[in-house]
Motif scaffolding. Structure first.
Motif, short mmCIF file in Angstrom:
data_model
loop_
_atom_site.label_atom_id
_atom_site.label_comp_id
_atom_site.label_asym_id
_atom_site.label_seq_id
_atom_site.Cartn_x
_atom_site.Cartn_y
_atom_site.Cartn_z
N GLN A 1 -0.27 4.84 -15.14
CA GLN A 1 1.13 4.63 -15.53
C GLN A 1 1.87 3.67 -14.60
OE1 GLN A 1 2.53 6.15 -18.31
NE2 GLN A 1 0.51 6.97 -18.75
N THR A 2 1.24 3.31 -13.48
CA THR A 2 1.92 2.45 -12.51
C THR A 2 1.51 1.00 -12.71
OG1 THR A 2 1.95 4.27 -10.92
CG2 THR A 2 2.27 2.06 -10.04
N SER A 3 2.51 0.11 -12.79
CA SER A 3 2.21 -1.32 -12.99
C SER A 3 2.45 -2.12 -11.71
CB SER A 3 3.12 -1.88 -14.09
OG SER A 3 4.45 -1.93 -13.62
N PHE A 4 1.89 -3.33 -11.68
CA PHE A 4 2.13 -4.24 -10.55
C PHE A 4 3.63 -4.46 -10.37
CE2 PHE A 4 -2.08 -6.86 -10.17
CZ PHE A 4 -2.73 -5.71 -9.78
N ILE A 5 4.37 -4.53 -11.50
CA ILE A 5 5.81 -4.77 -11.44
C ILE A 5 6.51 -3.63 -10.68
CG2 ILE A 5 7.90 -5.10 -12.84
CD1 ILE A 5 6.14 -6.33 -15.01
N ASP A 6 6.15 -2.37 -11.05
CA ASP A 6 6.72 -1.20 -10.34
C ASP A 6 6.48 -1.31 -8.84
OD1 ASP A 6 7.25 -0.04 -12.83
OD2 ASP A 6 5.33 1.07 -12.85
N ILE A 7 5.23 -1.63 -8.50
CA ILE A 7 4.82 -1.63 -7.09
C ILE A 7 5.54 -2.73 -6.33
CG2 ILE A 7 2.87 -1.92 -5.50
CD1 ILE A 7 1.09 -0.82 -7.86
N ALA A 8 5.55 -3.94 -6.92
CA ALA A 8 6.21 -5.08 -6.26
C ALA A 8 7.70 -4.80 -6.08
CB ALA A 8 5.98 -6.34 -7.08
N ASP A 9 8.33 -4.23 -7.13
CA ASP A 9 9.76 -3.93 -7.05
C ASP A 9 10.05 -2.94 -5.94
OD1 ASP A 9 10.19 -5.62 -9.08
OD2 ASP A 9 10.81 -4.13 -10.58
N LYS A 10 9.23 -1.89 -5.87
CA LYS A 10 9.45 -0.85 -4.85
C LYS A 10 9.24 -1.41 -3.45
CE LYS A 10 8.58 3.95 -3.85
NZ LYS A 10 9.65 4.64 -4.58
N ALA A 11 8.23 -2.26 -3.30
CA ALA A 11 7.91 -2.82 -1.99
C ALA A 11 8.86 -3.97 -1.63
CB ALA A 11 6.47 -3.30 -1.96
N GLY A 12 9.56 -4.52 -2.62
CA GLY A 12 10.44 -5.66 -2.38
C GLY A 12 9.65 -6.92 -2.07
N ILE A 13 8.51 -7.06 -2.72
CA ILE A 13 7.61 -8.19 -2.47
C ILE A 13 7.21 -8.78 -3.81
CG2 ILE A 13 5.24 -8.71 -1.68
CD1 ILE A 13 5.82 -6.64 0.57
N SER A 14 7.02 -10.11 -3.86
CA SER A 14 6.72 -10.73 -5.16
C SER A 14 5.40 -10.20 -5.72
CB SER A 14 6.64 -12.25 -5.02
OG SER A 14 5.38 -12.60 -4.49
N ARG A 15 5.37 -9.97 -7.06
CA ARG A 15 4.19 -9.33 -7.64
C ARG A 15 2.95 -10.20 -7.58
NH1 ARG A 15 7.46 -9.42 -13.27
NH2 ARG A 15 8.93 -8.56 -11.80
N GLY A 16 3.18 -11.51 -7.44
CA GLY A 16 2.04 -12.43 -7.35
C GLY A 16 1.18 -12.17 -6.11
N SER A 17 1.78 -11.52 -5.10
CA SER A 17 1.03 -11.33 -3.86
C SER A 17 0.03 -10.17 -3.98
CB SER A 17 1.98 -11.10 -2.69
OG SER A 17 2.66 -9.88 -2.86
N ILE A 18 0.15 -9.35 -5.02
CA ILE A 18 -0.77 -8.21 -5.14
C ILE A 18 -2.21 -8.66 -5.38
CG2 ILE A 18 -1.28 -6.04 -6.33
CD1 ILE A 18 1.68 -5.64 -6.79
N VAL B 1 0.84 -1.20 0.00
CA VAL B 1 0.00 0.00 0.00
C VAL B 1 0.88 1.25 0.00
CG1 VAL B 1 -1.63 1.36 1.39
CG2 VAL B 1 -2.05 -1.08 1.02
N ALA B 2 1.93 1.23 0.81
CA ALA B 2 2.83 2.39 0.88
C ALA B 2 3.54 2.62 -0.45
CB ALA B 2 3.85 2.20 2.01
N ALA B 3 4.01 1.52 -1.07
CA ALA B 3 4.71 1.65 -2.36
C ALA B 3 3.76 2.16 -3.44
CB ALA B 3 5.29 0.30 -2.77
N ALA B 4 2.52 1.64 -3.44
CA ALA B 4 1.54 2.06 -4.44
C ALA B 4 1.18 3.53 -4.26
CB ALA B 4 0.28 1.19 -4.34
N ALA B 5 1.01 3.96 -3.01
CA ALA B 5 0.65 5.36 -2.74
C ALA B 5 1.73 6.28 -3.31
CB ALA B 5 0.49 5.59 -1.24
N GLU B 6 2.99 5.91 -3.09
CA GLU B 6 4.09 6.75 -3.55
C GLU B 6 4.14 6.77 -5.08
OE1 GLU B 6 8.61 6.71 -2.26
OE2 GLU B 6 7.29 6.04 -0.63
N LEU B 7 3.97 5.61 -5.70
CA LEU B 7 4.05 5.54 -7.17
C LEU B 7 2.84 6.20 -7.84
CD1 LEU B 7 5.53 1.95 -7.43
CD2 LEU B 7 6.63 4.05 -8.26
N PHE B 8 1.65 6.02 -7.28
CA PHE B 8 0.46 6.68 -7.84
C PHE B 8 0.64 8.20 -7.78
CE2 PHE B 8 -2.63 2.97 -6.60
CZ PHE B 8 -2.14 2.23 -7.66
N ALA B 9 1.19 8.69 -6.65
CA ALA B 9 1.40 10.14 -6.49
C ALA B 9 2.40 10.66 -7.52
CB ALA B 9 1.87 10.46 -5.08
N GLU B 10 3.40 9.82 -7.84
CA GLU B 10 4.51 10.24 -8.69
C GLU B 10 4.15 10.10 -10.17
OE1 GLU B 10 8.68 8.15 -8.87
OE2 GLU B 10 8.15 8.64 -6.80
#
Lengths: 193, 193
Positions: free
Chosen positions: A34-51, A20-29
């Motif tokens: 323009q924000t993908s699951f890959i961006d969010i998972a990478d920023k959070a350091g968590i596997s994208r499958g968990s989204i 949630v924190a990673a997505a908030a930052e990326l959505f704001a930016e």
């Protein structure tokens, strides 16, 4: 519950929080689209499958982000009817300085697009802000001809619009003086004793 | 001036006008960054080489678009000091319904980005709105402790923020009732006689 189960839950809640924190930052930016699951998972350091596991889809994730921001913003609001004046107004005004509120502006731009998929979600954000303010406005404190609903739209609008001006040119907006102006213009029944 | 020279000037001013209108529409739709000279020229039906000729660069074109929108918005403002109340307030409120104002929201989202190249231009838009309102606020009409500058930020902010709410959910915002609330809350010296 055994210790391993507790740790699994902690890890799950922690990973949800990080996403949630990673997505908030990326959505704001970058905006929602323009924000993908890959961006969010990478920023959070968590596997994208968990989204999808946590949020179903991207709209579910947006909903979680908006809810989370809303909680942060609403913490600044007073909790009882007729409690807008005084220190509570300071708290309401202080929301303008939250870094989180930049997200509201970025998303707003996407919401005004034709057929925006996030319009309903964003509308709920505004509605929740209005509901929170509305619950604290005693109708009898308002001047004749002013409905609590219209007064609420006006007060929430003032906060949104002062925020926009402050974001664009902080040096042109004296938040302290604006707060004093709001206080002076509030109907007597809502003014600081 | 002979007739051919007159026609050349007309064509030039007409092509400038078409380019500004096309750019305004595309900026509102896709944002400033996402819009290219090619998009604008195609939409206006004018050769893309004429854009640098008219505007220098893309920022020059944005400036022309913002100036143009500003003129449209400011037409709704009353022209003399102390003239905010009454019918003039109706005019100010009616600006909220202008389709053009969607552009302000789209650009705002780009302005809040780090190192936005259009921040200064956008700041001038807000500043011009404030200047126009400020010139019509007699300081002696304001309650003690309220500066004309802060009152101006608040009034311009209210218009911006009511507009944002109305764009997101028109059915939740009764503009007529909001106008009545603004009128009732204005200090006596600015209120309708």
């Amino acid at each position: 519950m055994d210790r391993m189960a507790t740790r699994r839950i902690e890890r799950t809640q922690e990973s949800r929080r990080l996403l949630v924190a990673a997505a908030a930052e990326l959505f704001a930016e970058k905006g929602y689209r323009q924000t993908s699951f890959i961006d969010i998972a990478d920023k959070a350091g968590i596997s994208r499958g968990s989204i999808p596991w946590h949020f179903g889809n991207k709209l579910g994730l947006l909903e979680a982000v908006v809810d989370d921001q809303l909680q942060t913003v609403l913490t600044g609001f007073p909790s009882s009817p007729g409690e807008l004046p005084g220190d509570s107004l300071d708290q309401v005004m202080s929301f303008i300085r939250l870094p989180a509120t930049r997200l509201f502006i970025t998303l707003l731009a996407e919401v005004v697009e034709v057929d925006s998929p996030i319009r309903e979600h964003y509308a709920r954000l505004h509605a929740a802000l209005r509901q929170t303010v509305r619950a604290r406005i005693p109708a009898e404190a308002l001047p004749p001809g002013t409905t609590p609903e219209a007064f609420t739209v006006l007060l929430v609008g003032a906060i949104i619009g002062v925020h926009a001006q402050w974001r664009v040119a902080p040096e042109a907006v004296d938040l302290e003086a604006v707060r004093a102006a709001i206080r002076a213009l509030l109907p007597a029944g809502l003014r600081q004793p």
